[in-house]
Design a protein around this motif. Structure first.
Motif, PDB file in Angstrom:
ATOM      1  N   PHE A 303       0.831  -1.205   0.000  1.00 39.46           N
ATOM      2  CA  PHE A 303       0.000   0.000   0.000  1.00 39.46           C
ATOM      3  C   PHE A 303       0.865   1.255   0.000  1.00 39.46           C
ATOM      4  O   PHE A 303       2.076   1.209   0.268  1.00 39.46           O
ATOM      5  CB  PHE A 303      -0.950  -0.003   1.201  1.00 39.46           C
ATOM      6  N   ASP A 304       0.234   2.360  -0.314  1.00 37.57           N
ATOM      7  CA  ASP A 304       0.886   3.669  -0.295  1.00 37.57           C
ATOM      8  C   ASP A 304       0.645   4.302   1.074  1.00 37.57           C
ATOM      9  O   ASP A 304      -0.508   4.532   1.467  1.00 37.57           O
ATOM     10  CB  ASP A 304       0.313   4.552  -1.405  1.00 37.57           C
ATOM     11  N   SER A 305       1.710   4.571   1.796  1.00 36.73           N
ATOM     12  CA  SER A 305       1.567   5.074   3.168  1.00 36.73           C
ATOM     13  C   SER A 305       0.997   6.487   3.209  1.00 36.73           C
ATOM     14  O   SER A 305       0.460   6.915   4.235  1.00 36.73           O
ATOM     15  CB  SER A 305       2.927   5.052   3.876  1.00 36.73           C
ATOM     16  N   LYS A 306       1.068   7.203   2.105  1.00 36.96           N
ATOM     17  CA  LYS A 306       0.557   8.575   2.075  1.00 36.96           C
ATOM     18  C   LYS A 306      -0.912   8.615   1.676  1.00 36.96           C
ATOM     19  O   LYS A 306      -1.743   9.233   2.350  1.00 36.96           O
ATOM     20  CB  LYS A 306       1.391   9.413   1.113  1.00 36.96           C
ATOM     21  N   THR A 307      -1.253   7.931   0.582  1.00 39.17           N
ATOM     22  CA  THR A 307      -2.636   7.963   0.090  1.00 39.17           C
ATOM     23  C   THR A 307      -3.492   6.843   0.672  1.00 39.17           C
ATOM     24  O   THR A 307      -4.714   6.863   0.527  1.00 39.17           O
ATOM     25  CB  THR A 307      -2.657   7.831  -1.442  1.00 39.17           C
ATOM     26  N   LYS A 308      -2.842   5.845   1.284  1.00 37.58           N
ATOM     27  CA  LYS A 308      -3.500   4.662   1.858  1.00 37.58           C
ATOM     28  C   LYS A 308      -4.092   3.736   0.788  1.00 37.58           C
ATOM     29  O   LYS A 308      -4.843   2.812   1.116  1.00 37.58           O
ATOM     30  CB  LYS A 308      -4.607   5.056   2.851  1.00 37.58           C
ATOM     31  N   GLU A 309      -3.754   3.952  -0.466  1.00 33.53           N
ATOM     32  CA  GLU A 309      -4.245   3.077  -1.529  1.00 33.53           C
ATOM     33  C   GLU A 309      -3.605   1.691  -1.415  1.00 33.53           C
ATOM     34  O   GLU A 309      -2.390   1.570  -1.258  1.00 33.53           O
ATOM     35  CB  GLU A 309      -3.918   3.664  -2.904  1.00 33.53           C
ATOM     36  N   GLU A 310      -4.431   0.656  -1.485  1.00 32.58           N
ATOM     37  CA  GLU A 310      -3.925  -0.719  -1.486  1.00 32.58           C
ATOM     38  C   GLU A 310      -3.668  -1.158  -2.923  1.00 32.58           C
ATOM     39  O   GLU A 310      -4.556  -1.104  -3.766  1.00 32.58           O
ATOM     40  CB  GLU A 310      -4.934  -1.670  -0.830  1.00 32.58           C
ATOM     41  N   TYR A 311      -2.446  -1.616  -3.173  1.00 29.04           N
ATOM     42  CA  TYR A 311      -2.090  -2.078  -4.510  1.00 29.04           C
ATOM     43  C   TYR A 311      -2.352  -3.575  -4.680  1.00 29.04           C
ATOM     44  O   TYR A 311      -2.774  -4.018  -5.741  1.00 29.04           O
ATOM     45  CB  TYR A 311      -0.617  -1.777  -4.796  1.00 29.04           C
ATOM     46  N   ASP A 312      -2.078  -4.340  -3.648  1.00 28.33           N
ATOM     47  CA  ASP A 312      -2.277  -5.793  -3.749  1.00 28.33           C
ATOM     48  C   ASP A 312      -2.459  -6.368  -2.354  1.00 28.33           C
ATOM     49  O   ASP A 312      -1.883  -5.866  -1.376  1.00 28.33           O
ATOM     50  CB  ASP A 312      -1.074  -6.459  -4.434  1.00 28.33           C
ATOM     51  N   LYS A 313      -3.271  -7.409  -2.280  1.00 27.54           N
ATOM     52  CA  LYS A 313      -3.477  -8.126  -1.025  1.00 27.54           C
ATOM     53  C   LYS A 313      -3.532  -9.616  -1.322  1.00 27.54           C
ATOM     54  O   LYS A 313      -4.314 -10.061  -2.165  1.00 27.54           O
ATOM     55  CB  LYS A 313      -4.774  -7.687  -0.342  1.00 27.54           C
ATOM     56  N   VAL A 314      -2.691 -10.373  -0.630  1.00 29.95           N
ATOM     57  CA  VAL A 314      -2.651 -11.823  -0.795  1.00 29.95           C
ATOM     58  C   VAL A 314      -2.920 -12.476   0.553  1.00 29.95           C
ATOM     59  O   VAL A 314      -2.332 -12.099   1.573  1.00 29.95           O
ATOM     60  CB  VAL A 314      -1.286 -12.288  -1.350  1.00 29.95           C
ATOM     61  N   ILE A 315      -3.815 -13.450   0.550  1.00 25.67           N
ATOM     62  CA  ILE A 315      -4.163 -14.201   1.750  1.00 25.67           C
ATOM     63  C   ILE A 315      -3.468 -15.558   1.694  1.00 25.67           C
ATOM     64  O   ILE A 315      -3.508 -16.246   0.673  1.00 25.67           O
ATOM     65  CB  ILE A 315      -5.690 -14.406   1.856  1.00 25.67           C
ATOM     66  N   SER A 316      -2.848 -15.951   2.804  1.00 29.47           N
ATOM     67  CA  SER A 316      -2.139 -17.220   2.841  1.00 29.47           C
ATOM     68  C   SER A 316      -2.277 -17.836   4.232  1.00 29.47           C
ATOM     69  O   SER A 316      -3.069 -17.383   5.065  1.00 29.47           O
ATOM     70  CB  SER A 316      -0.662 -17.010   2.482  1.00 29.47           C
ATOM     71  N   TYR A 317      -1.500 -18.865   4.467  1.00 28.88           N
ATOM     72  CA  TYR A 317      -1.459 -19.520   5.772  1.00 28.88           C
ATOM     73  C   TYR A 317      -0.129 -20.252   5.891  1.00 28.88           C
ATOM     74  O   TYR A 317       0.592 -20.447   4.905  1.00 28.88           O
ATOM     75  CB  TYR A 317      -2.632 -20.504   5.932  1.00 28.88           C
ATOM     76  N   PHE A 318       0.212 -20.670   7.099  1.00 31.96           N
ATOM     77  CA  PHE A 318       1.439 -21.439   7.293  1.00 31.96           C
ATOM     78  C   PHE A 318       1.314 -22.274   8.557  1.00 31.96           C
ATOM     79  O   PHE A 318       0.439 -22.039   9.406  1.00 31.96           O
ATOM     80  CB  PHE A 318       2.672 -20.526   7.373  1.00 31.96           C
ATOM     81  N   GLY A 319       2.189 -23.246   8.677  1.00 29.66           N
ATOM     82  CA  GLY A 319       2.260 -24.072   9.872  1.00 29.66           C
ATOM     83  C   GLY A 319       3.645 -23.989  10.475  1.00 29.66           C
ATOM     84  O   GLY A 319       4.649 -23.970   9.755  1.00 29.66           O
ATOM     85  N   MET A 320       3.715 -23.929  11.799  1.00 29.41           N
ATOM     86  CA  MET A 320       5.004 -23.932  12.498  1.00 29.41           C
ATOM     87  C   MET A 320       5.420 -25.390  12.666  1.00 29.41           C
ATOM     88  O   MET A 320       4.957 -26.097  13.560  1.00 29.41           O
ATOM     89  CB  MET A 320       4.887 -23.219  13.839  1.00 29.41           C
TER      90      MET A 320
END
Length: 499
Positions: A303-320
């Motif tokens: 995201f852009d820290s000034k305008t707050k626009e989100e460019y991309d969002k990816v959802i994932s998961y992991f295991g320890m």
């Protein structure tokens, strides 16, 4: 075949790299044609204005040899063609457009509106094409596939090179056999891929994202880790695209521990590849194992820290989860099986620093009516439930790279996996290059799955016949082991299994 047929495999096909933005599932009815005389290119079947060429229909993502495809033929057809139309909203044309397919067996050329958009070789690994410059509102996609029926130099696993399957071999699988879909991302920035490396001993994870873009002084990456919807950690990192990740003082982690974030990467790393780590409080460290398949959720946002626009969002998961070997026969050499203790004089396989007795199933990955392709997500879940019900805690994916949705359910239900690619049968320069390339692609695709604890390279000398008498083949086997070990030092690598 009725074109109102229910959409097969409607679920999002990449559970560990999921976008919630616009995407279109292209499974369903396609026009289809065999090209036994190899005249399609000469006659320009890829021309979107060409009519009366495609005389058949096929239900994608099922191969023409399967019953569910609607064709159900085991005849040799080394060259086949697919065609269908799709529409994109005007607003989508302002974005970057990708065409993805989980797997097409074996070599494909993909045409969009009459132009060649790209090609791919390998029947088990994913295809990703940037088709932004080829698409418009109304589109036609044509795919030419070549699957050499009798070629034993290509990784083919148990797909038989004779017309009728026999002995230990099974029917061939040609063409599209995993979901094909379109997705869009921001034209300036997006997450291309990433790896997740858990470290249970230090209670932290390393994340290695590759980010597309030219850089911006306001560009940031936000990483959020949750467990059962409860917040574990959230950090924001400034990206400068010069091989560095910057952390400003005002960027505070939710957890109290000081985050030891890498400030500068090695100079030899490619541009736009980053690496950072997130600590997990010890009281919130939940390990993944066959007994307790604990999974953390992860989201990555650019995201852009000034305008707050989100460019991309990816959802994932992991295991320890950690895979290792005991230090010596004198340490960790007791294992309990059925309430009794047994002593081992060899090194033991450890999961999360504890010995584990593997009760594995050799899974061929063929379904009666759909061959390589699971007919539904529910059928995958049911198979894994049966594996657990009958007392197994894992499986070896025999001579086939399995569907990512299958691996997701192994992650979710706590099933150990030995990952594997189909072998070739002849040994040659070409067979070595093809197998090495495609195995590396599989490791890259499946790297972050906690269920995978080992990579199996060769099955019973397939692809290296007479290896015990041939130094070249032995050198190749050893080189293959070290190559995969260099790509993934976190797992076991088995050079030749079955003897």
């Amino acid at each position: 075949m009725n074109k109102t047929h229910d959409l097969p495999r409607p679920e999002y096909p990449r559970p560990q790299f999921k976008r919630e933005t616009y995407w279109v599932n292209l499974n369903g009815i396609w026009e289809f044609q065999f090209d036994d005389d190899n005249i399609g290119i000469k006659e320009k079947w890829y021309n979107f204005q060409k009519e009366n060429v495609f005389q058949k229909e096929i239900l994608v993502p099922f191969c023409y040899q399967s019953k569910l495809s609607g064709i159900n033929s085991n005849e040799f057809h080394d060259i086949i063609w697919y065609k269908r139309e799709f529409t994109l909203p005007e607003t989508i044309l302002m974005k970057k457009v990708f065409l993805n397919c989980g797997a097409i067996d074996y070599i494909c050329q993909i045409y969009i509106n009459g132009d060649l958009a790209g090609s791919h070789e390998g029947g088990y690994t994913p295809i990703k094409l940037d088709i932004t410059d080829f698409v418009k509102k109304e589109n036609i996609i044509v795919i030419r596939v070549k699957d050499p029926s009798k070629n034993v130099e290509i990784p083919r696993g148990k797909q038989f090179w004779e017309k009728k399957p026999k002995f230990i071999f099974y029917p061939r699988v040609s063409g599209i056999w995993q979901t094909i879909w379109i997705e869009t991302v921001h034209p300036d920035y997006h997450i291309d891929r990433f790896k997740i490396l858990p470290n249970i001993d230090s209670s932290e994870i390393f994340i290695e994202p590759k980010i597309f873009g030219k850089g911006s002084k306001n560009l940031k990456l936000r990483a959020t880790v949750t467990f059962n919807e409860g917040l574990i950690s959230q950090i924001e990192l400034k990206l400068d695209f010069l091989g560095r990740i910057k952390k400003k003082r005002r960027d505070k982690a939710i957890i109290k521990e000081k985050l030891n974030i890498t400030d500068r990467l090695y100079k030899t790393q490619p541009l736009n590849e980053f690496k950072f780590k997130i600590s997990i409080p010890e009281e919130k460290l939940y390990l993944w194992s066959p007994e307790e398949a604990n999974l953390y959720d992860l989201s990555l946002i650019i995201f852009d820290s000034k305008t707050k626009e989100e460019y991309d969002k990816v959802i994932s998961y992991f295991g320890m989860r950690k895979v290792s070997l005991s230090d010596s026969p004198n340490q960790n050499n007791l294992i309990k099986i059925g309430g009794r203790e047994y002593k081992s004089f060899n090194k033991l396989i450890l999961i999360n620093n504890k010995p584990i007795y593997q009760k594995l199933l050799l899974l061929q990955g063929y379904w009666e009516k759909s061959l390589y392709t699971p007919p539904s997500e529910e059928s995958i879940k049911k198979d894994i439930e049966f594996i657990k019900k009958f007392g197994f805690n894992g499986l070896r994916t025999h001579q086939k790279a399995f569907d990512p949705v299958f691996l997701y359910w192994c992650d979710k239900m706590g099933v150990l996996v030995w990952g594997e690619l189909g072998n070739s049968y002849a040994f040659s320069f070409d067979s070595q290059i093809k197998f090495l390339t495609q195995y590396a692609e599989m490791v890259n695709r499946d790297f972050s799955h906690p269920s995978i604890i080992a990579w199996t390279l060769l099955n019973e000398n397939w692809g290296v016949p007479g290896v015990e008498f041939d130094r070249k083949k032995r050198n190749y086997s050893v080189a293959l082991y070290y190559l995969i070990k260099s790509m993934d030092p976190t797992r076991l690598v088995i050079d030749d299994d079955g003897w």
